[in-house]
Design an enzyme around this catalytic site. Structure first.
Site, PDB file in Angstrom:
ATOM      1  N   THR A 146      12.203  28.118 186.001  1.00  0.00           N
ATOM      2  CA  THR A 146      11.922  27.533 184.691  1.00  0.00           C
ATOM      3  C   THR A 146      13.079  26.620 184.305  1.00  0.00           C
ATOM      4  OG1 THR A 146      12.874  29.454 183.576  1.00  0.00           O
ATOM      5  CG2 THR A 146      10.492  29.471 183.943  1.00  0.00           C
ATOM      6  N   GLY A 176      13.370  25.354 180.920  1.00  0.00           N
ATOM      7  CA  GLY A 176      13.328  25.227 179.464  1.00  0.00           C
ATOM      8  C   GLY A 176      12.359  24.143 179.014  1.00  0.00           C
ATOM      9  N   GLY A 234       9.910  22.224 181.525  1.00  0.00           N
ATOM     10  CA  GLY A 234       8.829  22.851 182.276  1.00  0.00           C
ATOM     11  C   GLY A 234       9.307  23.807 183.347  1.00  0.00           C
ATOM     12  N   GLY A 270      10.669  32.082 179.061  1.00  0.00           N
ATOM     13  CA  GLY A 270      10.608  31.886 180.509  1.00  0.00           C
ATOM     14  C   GLY A 270      10.175  33.144 181.240  1.00  0.00           C
ATOM     15  N   ASP A 271      10.698  34.293 180.809  1.00  0.00           N
ATOM     16  CA  ASP A 271      10.311  35.566 181.417  1.00  0.00           C
ATOM     17  C   ASP A 271       8.831  35.850 181.179  1.00  0.00           C
ATOM     18  OD1 ASP A 271      12.915  35.994 182.285  1.00  0.00           O
ATOM     19  OD2 ASP A 271      13.450  37.154 180.503  1.00  0.00           O
TER      20      ASP A 271
END
Length: 72
Positions: free
Chosen positions: A25, A27, A30, A58-59
């Site tokens: 990821t 941020g 994308g 992101g997780d």
């Protein structure tokens, strides 16, 4: 941003020799999906509706993507 090399000491090729799919990821830029038998795919971010605390986004994205992949 801290990349996989800084965290593991492995190159991208070394990392991909250990996993079948890598999701990175970026941020607001994308995410990228790479894998042993996959061409690199870039996924842009969804358009935001409101500014909120981004902790865990992101997780959550990776968890949803991997769940979908596992379930076909």
């Amino acid at each position: 941003m801290i990349g996989h090399s800084a965290r593991t000491g492995w190159s991208e090729a070394e990392l991909l020799s250990q996993v079948s799919v890598q999701i990175t990821t970026h941020g607001k830029n994308g995410a990228d999906i790479t894998g042993r038998d996959l061409e690199r795919v870039h996924i842009p971010v969804a358009k935001e509706r409101a500014k909120v605390d981004p902790t865990g986004v992101g997780d959550g994205f990776r968890a949803g993507l991997l769940t979908g992949r596992t379930r076909g």
